[in-house]
Design a protein around this motif. Structure first.
Motif, PDB file in Angstrom:
ATOM      1  N   LEU A 299      -1.955  -7.029   2.848  1.00 16.45           N
ATOM      2  CA  LEU A 299      -2.913  -6.124   3.467  1.00 16.45           C
ATOM      3  C   LEU A 299      -2.653  -5.871   4.948  1.00 16.45           C
ATOM      4  O   LEU A 299      -2.553  -4.711   5.375  1.00 16.45           O
ATOM      5  CB  LEU A 299      -4.341  -6.658   3.261  1.00 16.45           C
ATOM      6  N   ILE A 300      -2.541  -6.907   5.764  1.00 20.63           N
ATOM      7  CA  ILE A 300      -2.351  -6.701   7.204  1.00 20.63           C
ATOM      8  C   ILE A 300      -1.017  -6.028   7.509  1.00 20.63           C
ATOM      9  O   ILE A 300      -0.991  -5.069   8.301  1.00 20.63           O
ATOM     10  CB  ILE A 300      -2.503  -8.034   7.983  1.00 20.63           C
ATOM     11  N   PRO A 301       0.101  -6.453   6.898  1.00 24.02           N
ATOM     12  CA  PRO A 301       1.355  -5.722   7.128  1.00 24.02           C
ATOM     13  C   PRO A 301       1.247  -4.245   6.768  1.00 24.02           C
ATOM     14  O   PRO A 301       1.813  -3.382   7.463  1.00 24.02           O
ATOM     15  CB  PRO A 301       2.348  -6.448   6.218  1.00 24.02           C
ATOM     16  N   LEU A 302       0.491  -3.921   5.696  1.00 17.28           N
ATOM     17  CA  LEU A 302       0.337  -2.527   5.295  1.00 17.28           C
ATOM     18  C   LEU A 302      -0.517  -1.756   6.295  1.00 17.28           C
ATOM     19  O   LEU A 302      -0.191  -0.617   6.665  1.00 17.28           O
ATOM     20  CB  LEU A 302      -0.274  -2.459   3.896  1.00 17.28           C
ATOM     21  N   LEU A 303      -1.594  -2.362   6.768  1.00 15.68           N
ATOM     22  CA  LEU A 303      -2.424  -1.714   7.792  1.00 15.68           C
ATOM     23  C   LEU A 303      -1.614  -1.472   9.059  1.00 15.68           C
ATOM     24  O   LEU A 303      -1.682  -0.404   9.678  1.00 15.68           O
ATOM     25  CB  LEU A 303      -3.652  -2.581   8.110  1.00 15.68           C
ATOM     26  N   ASP A 304      -0.808  -2.483   9.452  1.00 13.96           N
ATOM     27  CA  ASP A 304       0.022  -2.331  10.651  1.00 13.96           C
ATOM     28  C   ASP A 304       1.045  -1.209  10.477  1.00 13.96           C
ATOM     29  O   ASP A 304       1.298  -0.429  11.399  1.00 13.96           O
ATOM     30  CB  ASP A 304       0.774  -3.636  10.935  1.00 13.96           C
ATOM     31  N   GLU A 305       1.608  -1.119   9.292  1.00 14.31           N
ATOM     32  CA  GLU A 305       2.609  -0.082   9.011  1.00 14.31           C
ATOM     33  C   GLU A 305       1.990   1.303   9.116  1.00 14.31           C
ATOM     34  O   GLU A 305       2.617   2.249   9.635  1.00 14.31           O
ATOM     35  CB  GLU A 305       3.161  -0.316   7.604  1.00 14.31           C
ATOM     36  N   LEU A 306       0.759   1.438   8.661  1.00 12.38           N
ATOM     37  CA  LEU A 306       0.077   2.735   8.689  1.00 12.38           C
ATOM     38  C   LEU A 306      -0.364   3.109  10.103  1.00 12.38           C
ATOM     39  O   LEU A 306      -0.259   4.271  10.520  1.00 12.38           O
ATOM     40  CB  LEU A 306      -1.146   2.713   7.772  1.00 12.38           C
ATOM     41  N   LEU A 307      -0.843   2.129  10.861  1.00 11.91           N
ATOM     42  CA  LEU A 307      -1.438   2.413  12.176  1.00 11.91           C
ATOM     43  C   LEU A 307      -0.471   2.262  13.337  1.00 11.91           C
ATOM     44  O   LEU A 307      -0.692   2.816  14.411  1.00 11.91           O
ATOM     45  CB  LEU A 307      -2.661   1.506  12.376  1.00 11.91           C
ATOM     46  N   PHE A 308       0.606   1.506  13.124  1.00 11.30           N
ATOM     47  CA  PHE A 308       1.621   1.323  14.168  1.00 11.30           C
ATOM     48  C   PHE A 308       3.003   1.572  13.567  1.00 11.30           C
ATOM     49  O   PHE A 308       3.817   0.658  13.452  1.00 11.30           O
ATOM     50  CB  PHE A 308       1.544  -0.091  14.754  1.00 11.30           C
ATOM     51  N   PRO A 309       3.275   2.809  13.148  1.00 10.57           N
ATOM     52  CA  PRO A 309       4.550   3.095  12.474  1.00 10.57           C
ATOM     53  C   PRO A 309       5.768   2.827  13.331  1.00 10.57           C
ATOM     54  O   PRO A 309       6.875   2.614  12.804  1.00 10.57           O
ATOM     55  CB  PRO A 309       4.426   4.595  12.130  1.00 10.57           C
TER      56      PRO A 309
END
Length: 311
Positions: A299-309
């Motif tokens: 979850l957190i890696p995915l959120l980071d990928e979406l918000l901090f590409p």
């Protein structure tokens, strides 16, 4: 009964509930029949009481193990877990075999009646029941043919039985794939994540991990509440993380409603029933990505990928 032919179109806010019965033993020696329900999407099959094998040192609520389509499957004494009956299993009982969260389990029941097709809006969230407490095992209630039927939190039940799928075992601070530096947390604190799940057990676990990483959170216990929360604060919601099975408005309908609007945030569907077919349904209604419980580590890696590409 098998769920292979029972399909609900994406985003219609409908589901099918299999109604089943558990007999409660009363102090005077009498009995009372209680009706419960389970989303058919979680059901692999319903079978007669199978040939059992004892499982050494198993949980006190586990009767033993049996073969379900060549897969060794634990059988959970549901009446005992619910505190309704201590009676020994018998050959005239039935077993609901479930398939979700990546595991197969059997639940011992007394009888199964029928399948009801209902709208999620017909379900009352457990949070609206005044007796709902910290250890509540009910996620919703619904009136079916003038009977009050409780929808049980099967995710809570199997998490108690199997530590491998209990998301509370996940420790963010020891996950080398997540940057927990003060700078990264500061950047995450610029974003609010809206989390929707009708299971208090799951919602608490998700909220703890997301907030521990530094993100701000808003929570909702059903899809209707999530939609209202989004509509009143959409300019501040960066990502929505939603379950599928929720009273009032389900996650697919929630996703469809939000993604039909311009400039909508990404919607992640986080569900225990994320089969290939259900993944396709989620993408059909505009989901950005899907996660299968208990993949909380993604979850957190995915959120980071979406918000901090750009990292």
């Amino acid at each position: 009964m098998s769920n292979s032919n029972i399909l609900v179109e994406s985003g219609t806010n409908e589901l099918e509930i299999a109604e089943f019965q558990i007999i409660k033993e009363l102090p005077d020696g009498g009995t009372k029949v209680n009706s419960y329900g389970i989303n058919v999407a979680k059901v692999r099959e319903v079978i007669r009481y199978p040939e059992m094998t004892d499982y050494p040192k198993g949980n006190k609520h586990i009767v033993g193990v049996f073969k379900s389509r060549d897969k060794v499957t634990p059988l959970i004494h549901l009446a005992k877990w619910l505190g309704l009956s201590e009676k020994q299993p018998s050959s005239n009982q039935f077993v609901i075999v479930t398939d979700f969260n990546g595991v197969t389990n059997g639940f011992l029941i007394d009888s199964i009646s029928r399948i009801h097709r209902v709208s999620w809006s017909d379900l009352e969230a457990a949070s609206e029941i005044s007796l709902a407490g910290e250890d509540n095992c009910i996620v919703a209630s619904v009136n079916l043919d003038d009977r009050l039927v409780f929808i049980l939190d099967f995710e809570l039940i199997i998490a108690e039985m199997n530590s491998d799928i209990n998301m509370s075992q996940y420790n963010l601070s020891t996950d080398n794939n997540v940057d927990l530096s003060p700078e990264k947390k500061r950047r995450r604190a610029q974003h609010t994540i809206l989390i929707a799940d009708d299971s208090k057990f799951i919602l608490e676990q998700l909220s703890n991990v997301v907030s521990e990483s530094g993100y701000l959170i808003e929570t909702a216990t059903d899809g209707e509440q999530a939609l209202k929360s989004y509509e009143s604060n959409k300019q501040n919601i960066s990502v929505i993380v939603s379950d599928v099975e929720m009273p009032k408005v389900d996650g697919l309908y929630l996703c469809k409603t939000i993604t039909s609007q311009p400039n909508h945030p990404p919607v992640l569907i986080f569900s225990s029933t994320m089969t290939k077919e259900n993944k396709l349904k989620a993408f059909e209604v505009g989901a950005t990505e899907t996660l299968t419980k208990p993949e909380i580590h993604r979850l957190i890696p995915l959120l980071d990928e979406l918000l901090f590409p750009n990292g």
